[in-house]
Design a protein around this motif. Structure first.
Motif, PDB file in Angstrom:
ATOM      1  N   SER A 127       0.821  -1.206   0.000  1.00 51.90           N
ATOM      2  CA  SER A 127       0.000   0.000   0.000  1.00 51.90           C
ATOM      3  C   SER A 127       0.856   1.258   0.000  1.00 51.90           C
ATOM      4  O   SER A 127       1.884   1.326   0.678  1.00 51.90           O
ATOM      5  N   LYS A 128       0.404   2.255  -0.732  1.00 56.41           N
ATOM      6  CA  LYS A 128       0.962   3.597  -0.680  1.00 56.41           C
ATOM      7  C   LYS A 128       0.075   4.516   0.149  1.00 56.41           C
ATOM      8  O   LYS A 128       0.172   5.746   0.056  1.00 56.41           O
ATOM      9  N   GLY A 129      -0.811   3.902   0.942  1.00 57.21           N
ATOM     10  CA  GLY A 129      -1.672   4.681   1.811  1.00 57.21           C
ATOM     11  C   GLY A 129      -2.758   5.410   1.053  1.00 57.21           C
ATOM     12  O   GLY A 129      -3.035   5.141  -0.119  1.00 57.21           O
ATOM     13  N   VAL A 130      -3.365   6.364   1.737  1.00 57.63           N
ATOM     14  CA  VAL A 130      -4.450   7.121   1.115  1.00 57.63           C
ATOM     15  C   VAL A 130      -3.929   7.932  -0.075  1.00 57.63           C
ATOM     16  O   VAL A 130      -4.659   8.183  -1.034  1.00 57.63           O
ATOM     17  N   LEU A 131      -2.640   8.317  -0.041  1.00 57.05           N
ATOM     18  CA  LEU A 131      -2.067   9.060  -1.165  1.00 57.05           C
ATOM     19  C   LEU A 131      -2.136   8.246  -2.447  1.00 57.05           C
ATOM     20  O   LEU A 131      -2.563   8.741  -3.497  1.00 57.05           O
ATOM     21  N   GLY A 132      -1.725   6.978  -2.389  1.00 57.05           N
ATOM     22  CA  GLY A 132      -1.744   6.148  -3.583  1.00 57.05           C
ATOM     23  C   GLY A 132      -3.110   5.606  -3.916  1.00 57.05           C
ATOM     24  O   GLY A 132      -3.451   5.418  -5.086  1.00 57.05           O
ATOM     25  N   ASP A 133      -3.914   5.355  -2.879  1.00 57.23           N
ATOM     26  CA  ASP A 133      -5.203   4.695  -3.070  1.00 57.23           C
ATOM     27  C   ASP A 133      -6.242   5.639  -3.658  1.00 57.23           C
ATOM     28  O   ASP A 133      -6.837   5.354  -4.703  1.00 57.23           O
ATOM     29  N   VAL A 134      -6.474   6.771  -3.000  1.00 55.17           N
ATOM     30  CA  VAL A 134      -7.483   7.705  -3.502  1.00 55.17           C
ATOM     31  C   VAL A 134      -6.901   9.062  -3.875  1.00 55.17           C
ATOM     32  O   VAL A 134      -7.554   9.860  -4.548  1.00 55.17           O
ATOM     33  N   GLY A 135      -5.649   9.325  -3.454  1.00 59.11           N
ATOM     34  CA  GLY A 135      -5.019  10.575  -3.850  1.00 59.11           C
ATOM     35  C   GLY A 135      -4.935  10.709  -5.356  1.00 59.11           C
ATOM     36  O   GLY A 135      -5.109  11.796  -5.912  1.00 59.11           O
ATOM     37  N   ILE A 136      -4.690   9.585  -6.031  1.00 60.62           N
ATOM     38  CA  ILE A 136      -4.606   9.614  -7.491  1.00 60.62           C
ATOM     39  C   ILE A 136      -5.927  10.053  -8.111  1.00 60.62           C
ATOM     40  O   ILE A 136      -5.967  10.771  -9.111  1.00 60.62           O
ATOM     41  N   HIS A 137      -7.043   9.650  -7.497  1.00 58.92           N
ATOM     42  CA  HIS A 137      -8.350  10.047  -8.016  1.00 58.92           C
ATOM     43  C   HIS A 137      -8.566  11.548  -7.896  1.00 58.92           C
ATOM     44  O   HIS A 137      -9.021  12.198  -8.841  1.00 58.92           O
ATOM     45  N   ILE A 138      -8.256  12.106  -6.728  1.00 53.47           N
ATOM     46  CA  ILE A 138      -8.550  13.517  -6.529  1.00 53.47           C
ATOM     47  C   ILE A 138      -7.573  14.388  -7.318  1.00 53.47           C
ATOM     48  O   ILE A 138      -7.931  15.477  -7.785  1.00 53.47           O
TER      49      ILE A 138
END
Length: 351
Positions: A182-193
Motif C-alpha cells: 500500500s501507498k496509503g491514502v495518497l496512492g489509493d485515492v489521492g490519485i483520483h482527486i
C-alpha cells in the motif's frame, strides 16, 4: 461487431464490478479468471459464469485464448503482471494507480505504446457526469482563465464500518500496510482527486508540496501480520501550468463521509462546484450575469459512457483509449513528487 474475449486478472472486490460491467456489453465474453487463491477464484468464476480459471498468469498466457485483460490485482502487482501481457500483444485495462513508482509506470506506458495495443487505466471517477460536464465548461472558456481550486476526497472507513471492519478484513488491512504494497491514502485515492482536479482544470501540475499523516490505530501499530504504517491523511498544495494554485486533500478519517469527492474551481469569469456524494454527482455554476449577486445554479449533466464500454470501443476502433497509461504515468510522477515532498518535510505521526 468485433467479438472481444476478456480475462479478469485478480478476483477481489473490484473484480466483481469489472466482471459485471463487461458481461453487459454485447459481443464481449468474460472467458477466464486468474487468481493465486484457488477457493476465491472458483467462487468468483462460478458467481459470474466464467468458463475457465487459472491460478497463475503464466497458465493463462500459455492458454492464450483471449484478446484483452482487465487487471484488478493489488497495486504492487500491476507492473509485474501487466508487462507480460503487453509483450504478448494483449489489450489491458489496469486498475489505478498504474504502478507504485513513476519509473515502473513509465516503463508500462512505453511498453504499451511499443506493443500498439489499447491501454487504459481505470480512473473510475471519470465516469462522474458532473466531472465531465465541468471539464467541458472549463475547456470552452465559460469560467475564463482558471485561477484557484480546492479539492477533497473524503472517506470514513477508519471510523465507521460501513463497508466492513478494517480490523478483521484483509481487503482493508492491506491498504494500511506498506509491507503489503500500500501507498496509503495518497496512492489509493489521492490519485483520483489529483486526476479529478487537474482533468477539470485542463492543466498539469508544475509543482507540488505535501504533508502525510499516519495515526495510531491499534496497539503497537499492528494487527496480526499487518504493520499499519501507511499514510491515512494527506494535504497538498499544487501549482498548475498557468500559475493557478490550489489545495488537494484526502483522508480515511472524514467521519460522516462514506466516499465523497468535492471540487471548487474558480476563473476570472465564473466558478464551478462539483460534488459526488452517495454515488450521485451534482454540478453548480456561478456565471455571468449571476456574478454580481453570487447566485449559483445547478447545471444539467448528460450521462457518461462507463469505462468498460470505452475500453471495448477503443479495441474496436470506435473511440479513444482515454485515460491511457501515459495519463496514469503522469499522475504517478505527481504522486512520487508528493511523497518525496512529504519525506523531506517529515511525515507527521499522531498517537
Amino acid at each position: 461487431m468485433t467479438p472481444v474475449r476478456i480475462v479478469v486478472l485478480g478476483t477481489g472486490g473490484m473484480a466483481q464490478h469489472h466482471a459485471r460491467g463487461f458481461a453487459e456489453i454485447p459481443g464481449v465474453e468474460v472467458v477466464a479468471g486468474v487468481d493465486t487463491r484457488p477457493a476465491q477464484l472458483s467462487a468468483f468464476c462460478e458467481a459470474h459464469g466464467i468458463p475457465n480459471s487459472f491460478t497463475s498468469l503464466d497458465e493463462a498466457l500459455l492458454w492464450g485464448q483471449f484478446d484483452a485483460v482487465t487487471n484488478v490485482t493489488p497495486d504492487a502487482v500491476h507492473y509485474p503482471t501487466t508487462m507480460p501481457l503487453l509483450e504478448r500483444g494483449k489489450h489491458v485495462l489496469c486498475e489505478k494507480p498504474l504502478a507504485t513508482s513513476a519509473a515502473d509506470a513509465d516503463r508500462m506506458a512505453a511498453a504499451a505504446q511499443a506493443a500498439g495495443v489499447v491501454n487504459m487505466v481505470n480512473l473510475s471517477y471519470r465516469n462522474v457526469p458532473a466531472l465531465q460536464q465541468a471539464a467541458r465548461m472549463v475547456r470552452s472558456g465559460q469560467i475564463g482563465t482558471v485561477r484557484h481550486f480546492e479539492a477533497s476526497y473524503l472517506q470514513s472507513w477508519l471510523t465507521q464500518p460501513a463497508w466492513g471492519d478494517w480490523r478483521t478484513e484483509s481487503q482493508w488491512l492491506w491498504r494500511l500496510s506498506t509491507m503489503h504494497g500500500s501507498k496509503g491514502v495518497l496512492g489509493d485515492v489521492g490519485i483520483h482527486i489529483l486526476d479529478f482536479a487537474t482533468f477539470i482544470a485542463a492543466q498539469n501540475a508544475r509543482e507540488v508540496s505535501c504533508r502525510l499523516a499516519t495515526f495510531e490505530k491499534a496497539p503497537e501499530g499492528r494487527v496480526g501480520d499487518y504493520l499499519l504504517d501507511a499514510n491515512d491523511s494527506v494535504t497538498m498544495q499544487l501549482l498548475l501550468e498557468n500559475g493557478t494554485i490550489g489545495t488537494v486533500a484526502a483522508t480515511r478519517f472524514a467521519s460522516g463521509h462514506l466516499n465523497d469527492l468535492r471540487l471548487r474551481i474558480y476563473g476570472d469569469l465564473g466558478g464551478l462546484e462539483v460534488t459526488f456524494e452517495r454515488q450521485q454527482s451534482m454540478l453548480r455554476a456561478c456565471l455571468a450575469p449571476d456574478l454580481q449577486t453570487a447566485e449559483w445554479r445547478e447545471v444539467d449533466c448528460p450521462p457518461v459512457v462507463p469505462i468498460y464500454q470505452r475500453f471495448i470501443d477503443a479495441i474496436r476502433g470506435e473511440g479513444p483509449p482515454d485515460p491511457d497509461f501515459a495519463r496514469g504515468a503522469s499522475l504517478q510522477h505527481l504522486l512520487d513528487r508528493a511523497e518525496d515532498s512529504a519525506l523531506q518535510a517529515g511525515i507527521s505521526l499522531a498517537v
